[in-house]
Structures are given as C-alpha cells and as structure tokens.
Design a protein around this motif. Structure first.
Motif, PDB file in Angstrom:
ATOM      1  N   TYR A  27       0.834  -1.197   0.000  1.00  0.00           N
ATOM      2  CA  TYR A  27       0.000   0.000   0.000  1.00  0.00           C
ATOM      3  C   TYR A  27       0.872   1.251   0.000  1.00  0.00           C
ATOM      4  N   HIS A  28       0.391   2.298  -0.638  1.00  0.00           N
ATOM      5  CA  HIS A  28       1.237   3.471  -0.854  1.00  0.00           C
ATOM      6  C   HIS A  28       1.514   4.274   0.405  1.00  0.00           C
ATOM      7  N   SER A  29       0.904   3.921   1.506  1.00  0.00           N
ATOM      8  CA  SER A  29       1.268   4.537   2.785  1.00  0.00           C
ATOM      9  C   SER A  29       2.731   4.275   3.132  1.00  0.00           C
ATOM     10  N   LEU A  30       3.315   3.243   2.527  1.00  0.00           N
ATOM     11  CA  LEU A  30       4.712   2.883   2.784  1.00  0.00           C
ATOM     12  C   LEU A  30       5.697   3.691   1.949  1.00  0.00           C
ATOM     13  N   HIS A  31       5.181   4.452   0.984  1.00  0.00           N
ATOM     14  CA  HIS A  31       6.074   5.149   0.057  1.00  0.00           C
ATOM     15  C   HIS A  31       6.848   6.271   0.763  1.00  0.00           C
ATOM     16  N   PRO A  32       8.116   6.485   0.409  1.00  0.00           N
ATOM     17  CA  PRO A  32       8.891   7.572   1.025  1.00  0.00           C
ATOM     18  C   PRO A  32       8.243   8.945   0.881  1.00  0.00           C
ATOM     19  N   PHE A  33       7.547   9.196  -0.219  1.00  0.00           N
ATOM     20  CA  PHE A  33       6.901  10.506  -0.362  1.00  0.00           C
ATOM     21  C   PHE A  33       5.850  10.714   0.712  1.00  0.00           C
ATOM     22  N   HIS A  34       5.083   9.680   1.025  1.00  0.00           N
ATOM     23  CA  HIS A  34       4.095   9.814   2.091  1.00  0.00           C
ATOM     24  C   HIS A  34       4.763  10.025   3.442  1.00  0.00           C
ATOM     25  N   LYS A  35       5.881   9.376   3.663  1.00  0.00           N
ATOM     26  CA  LYS A  35       6.591   9.574   4.922  1.00  0.00           C
ATOM     27  C   LYS A  35       7.013  11.042   5.061  1.00  0.00           C
ATOM     28  N   LEU A  36       7.481  11.629   3.978  1.00  0.00           N
ATOM     29  CA  LEU A  36       7.857  13.041   4.006  1.00  0.00           C
ATOM     30  C   LEU A  36       6.636  13.931   4.230  1.00  0.00           C
ATOM     31  N   LEU A  37       5.544  13.613   3.525  1.00  0.00           N
ATOM     32  CA  LEU A  37       4.329  14.416   3.632  1.00  0.00           C
ATOM     33  C   LEU A  37       3.787  14.410   5.048  1.00  0.00           C
ATOM     34  N   HIS A  38       3.654  13.248   5.625  1.00  0.00           N
ATOM     35  CA  HIS A  38       3.046  13.149   6.948  1.00  0.00           C
ATOM     36  C   HIS A  38       4.001  13.567   8.058  1.00  0.00           C
ATOM     37  N   GLY A  39       5.281  13.526   7.784  1.00  0.00           N
ATOM     38  CA  GLY A  39       6.265  13.896   8.805  1.00  0.00           C
ATOM     39  C   GLY A  39       6.635  15.359   8.805  1.00  0.00           C
ATOM     40  N   GLY A  40       5.983  16.160   7.966  1.00  0.00           N
ATOM     41  CA  GLY A  40       6.265  17.586   7.938  1.00  0.00           C
ATOM     42  C   GLY A  40       7.552  17.959   7.240  1.00  0.00           C
ATOM     43  N   LYS A  41       8.031  17.102   6.355  1.00  0.00           N
ATOM     44  CA  LYS A  41       9.319  17.318   5.702  1.00  0.00           C
ATOM     45  C   LYS A  41       9.207  17.995   4.336  1.00  0.00           C
ATOM     46  N   LEU A  42       7.996  18.283   3.893  1.00  0.00           N
ATOM     47  CA  LEU A  42       7.806  18.945   2.604  1.00  0.00           C
ATOM     48  C   LEU A  42       7.533  20.418   2.801  1.00  0.00           C
ATOM     49  N   ASN A  43       7.853  21.227   1.797  1.00  0.00           N
ATOM     50  CA  ASN A  43       7.479  22.633   1.860  1.00  0.00           C
ATOM     51  C   ASN A  43       6.093  22.811   1.241  1.00  0.00           C
ATOM     52  N   ASP A 220      -0.209  -0.784  -7.392  1.00  0.00           N
ATOM     53  CA  ASP A 220       0.792  -0.261  -8.323  1.00  0.00           C
ATOM     54  C   ASP A 220       0.366   1.103  -8.871  1.00  0.00           C
ATOM     55  N   CYS A 221      -0.922   1.243  -9.196  1.00  0.00           N
ATOM     56  CA  CYS A 221      -1.424   2.532  -9.697  1.00  0.00           C
ATOM     57  C   CYS A 221      -1.217   3.638  -8.679  1.00  0.00           C
ATOM     58  N   LEU A 222      -1.443   3.325  -7.411  1.00  0.00           N
ATOM     59  CA  LEU A 222      -1.255   4.328  -6.364  1.00  0.00           C
ATOM     60  C   LEU A 222       0.225   4.596  -6.107  1.00  0.00           C
ATOM     61  N   TRP A 223       1.018   3.546  -6.126  1.00  0.00           N
ATOM     62  CA  TRP A 223       2.450   3.689  -5.822  1.00  0.00           C
ATOM     63  C   TRP A 223       3.161   4.522  -6.877  1.00  0.00           C
ATOM     64  N   VAL A 224       2.850   4.284  -8.153  1.00  0.00           N
ATOM     65  CA  VAL A 224       3.560   4.986  -9.217  1.00  0.00           C
ATOM     66  C   VAL A 224       3.269   6.486  -9.175  1.00  0.00           C
ATOM     67  N   GLN A 225       2.104   6.864  -8.676  1.00  0.00           N
ATOM     68  CA  GLN A 225       1.817   8.292  -8.534  1.00  0.00           C
ATOM     69  C   GLN A 225       2.749   8.930  -7.501  1.00  0.00           C
ATOM     70  N   GLN A 226       3.067   8.195  -6.445  1.00  0.00           N
ATOM     71  CA  GLN A 226       4.007   8.708  -5.446  1.00  0.00           C
ATOM     72  C   GLN A 226       5.431   8.737  -6.002  1.00  0.00           C
ATOM     73  N   ASP A 227       5.773   7.732  -6.798  1.00  0.00           N
ATOM     74  CA  ASP A 227       7.082   7.743  -7.465  1.00  0.00           C
ATOM     75  C   ASP A 227       7.254   9.008  -8.302  1.00  0.00           C
ATOM     76  N   ALA A 228       6.210   9.342  -9.064  1.00  0.00           N
ATOM     77  CA  ALA A 228       6.293  10.502  -9.952  1.00  0.00           C
ATOM     78  C   ALA A 228       6.428  11.791  -9.153  1.00  0.00           C
ATOM     79  N   LEU A 229       5.667  11.901  -8.071  1.00  0.00           N
ATOM     80  CA  LEU A 229       5.768  13.097  -7.223  1.00  0.00           C
ATOM     81  C   LEU A 229       7.162  13.215  -6.617  1.00  0.00           C
ATOM     82  N   TYR A 230       7.697  12.111  -6.143  1.00  0.00           N
ATOM     83  CA  TYR A 230       9.030  12.147  -5.539  1.00  0.00           C
ATOM     84  C   TYR A 230      10.076  12.563  -6.572  1.00  0.00           C
ATOM     85  N   HIS A 231      10.006  11.964  -7.747  1.00  0.00           N
ATOM     86  CA  HIS A 231      10.982  12.265  -8.794  1.00  0.00           C
ATOM     87  C   HIS A 231      10.909  13.736  -9.210  1.00  0.00           C
ATOM     88  N   ALA A 232       9.694  14.244  -9.334  1.00  0.00           N
ATOM     89  CA  ALA A 232       9.531  15.622  -9.815  1.00  0.00           C
ATOM     90  C   ALA A 232       9.799  16.651  -8.733  1.00  0.00           C
TER      91      ALA A 232
END
Length: 248
Positions: A27-43, A220-232
């Motif tokens: 599940y995409h809750s495990l994705h590094p982008f979500h960890k950054l989002l929920h942990g206050g690490k994004l601007n 996979d559909c949910l995970w790849v969206q997080q991949d794209a956000l992280y990359h961009a």
C-alpha cells in the motif's frame, strides 16, 4: 515486513489473508513521499503539487465507479455501488468528496480553475489513473470490484495524514481536512461490501488469484503516482508543462 503467505488460495479465509498481506506490503502509505508528507518534511509548494496531482485521481473515481456499475446486470449490486458516485460527486443539496478536495486545494492557495483543468498534473499521474479506469472496464466484474479493496487500508492512512499534517504544517487547518475525516466512515463501509463480494464470488483458486492480481494492480497505480511526485518535486526533475511551485 510481513512474509508472503505460502498457503494455497483454497478458501475465502485464505484469500482474505493474502489480500491483507498485499496491503501490508504494497500500500502506498509505505512510500517515502508519504513519509515526508506526513512527517512535515515537505514545503508548501511540494504539498501543493501532491494535492494538485491527487485531484485527478479523486475526480476520476466517480467515472471509475460508473464503469464498475455498468458491468453488472444485478440491480442489488448496482444499488449498493452507486452511492460511491454520490460520495464523490455530491448531490444537488450536499457536497461530495471532490468539493471537499477542492477546499483543500483552495486552502493551499491553488487557483481552483487551474486545479480543475488538470493542466499541471504529471504525465505519470494521468497515465496511472486512466489505467485504473481501463482496468475496471476491460477486466472481469469480479476483478473490477476487487481493485477497490485498497479501501481496506485507507482509514489508517487518513488518520495518519490528518494528525501529521495538522501537527507539522502551519498552512494546514482542520477546515481543509474534511475530505479525510469523511472517508474515515465511508471507506470501511465500501471495503466491507467489496471484501464480502470477492470472498463469496471468487470460488476457485484461479478466481482468487485474479482478485489478488487486481488488488496488486491497484496498489501499483497508487504507488507509481508517489514515485512521480518524488521524482519531480523531491529529486527536482519537474517535467515540462507540469506545475512549478515557484510559479504558483
């Protein structure tokens, strides 16, 4: 990390255990982008990019559900499924999830017309979401229902998101988090119906494997969206035409 169940898919109970393992590991809750989002690490700009891209997914869900509904001759199943469309679209006298998502993007300072146009979303977002619609159109009705089972795992994600974003971001207020609060009630109801449906109607090991494949595809559909956000927006490789926070 849970280990993959080795048992054969020879019962509804074995199917449920396999489905829950898929959620626990994919599940995409495990994705590094979500960890950054929920942990206050994004601007703020990175949070804007997430909300903008996620809008395309949210606004497409009623289209996906209309396709699922159209796959069934059974009126009782259509009656059960169609409330999902209203949950997102709303009705003439009440708002739905799409409007509540737009309240989030409004609160983040994004222009509503720009959000609704979807002009600034990432190509990978569009491809992944459209692939989900094509999946429920082209696969069996059983697989179409099964692909919605990520809702089994959504409430925990929403609770984490509400708490984390309110704690860490001074530009987030409780008023713009109503989408997630409402889904705490809606997602379990929807997941219960879909889980009961697949456990009843997937009667052979091959059908149960197809159900697992459908859930895997959706993760996979949910995970790849997080991949794209992280990359961009974390790595910094924003493609031409995509939203650029500094221009917001």
């Amino acid at each position: 990390m849970p280990t993959e169940p080795n048992e054969p898919l020879d019962s509804p109970e074995a199917l449920e255990r396999r489905l829950r393992w898929i959620g626990a590991t994919r599940y995409h809750s495990l994705h590094p982008f979500h960890k950054l989002l929920h942990g206050g690490k994004l601007n703020k700009g990175q949070v804007q990019a997430w909300a903008l891209n996620r809008y395309y997914y949210q606004s497409t869900i009623p289209l996906k559900d209309a396709v699922v509904l159209s796959r069934f001759r059974d009126r009782q199943i259509r009656l059960e499924w169609r409330h999902r469309i209203e949950d997102h679209d709303g009705s003439f006298d009440s708002e739905g999830g799409i409007e509540r998502w737009l309240q989030l993007t409004d609160g983040l300072g994004l222009d509503r017309a720009y959000v609704e146009s979807t002009d600034g979303i990432l190509a990978a977002t569009r491809f992944a979401v459209d692939a989900y619609v094509h999946f429920v159109r082209d696969k069996t009705p059983l697989e179409a229902v099964a692909s919605s089972l990520t809702e089994l795992f959504a409430p925990n994600l929403h609770e984490e998101r509400i708490a984390g974003m309110l704690q860490h971001y001074d530009f987030i207020s409780p008023a713009v988090m109503t989408y997630f609060k409402r889904r705490l009630d809606q997602a379990p109801r929807d997941a219960e119906f879909a889980l009961n449906y697949v456990m009843e109607h997937a009667r052979t090991p091959a059908e149960r494997q197809a159900v697992c494949g459908a859930l895997t595809f959706k993760t996979d559909c949910l995970w790849v969206q997080q991949d794209a956000l992280y990359h961009a927006y974390v790595t910094g490789m924003i493609p031409a035409g995509a939203f650029r926070p500094e221009a917001a």
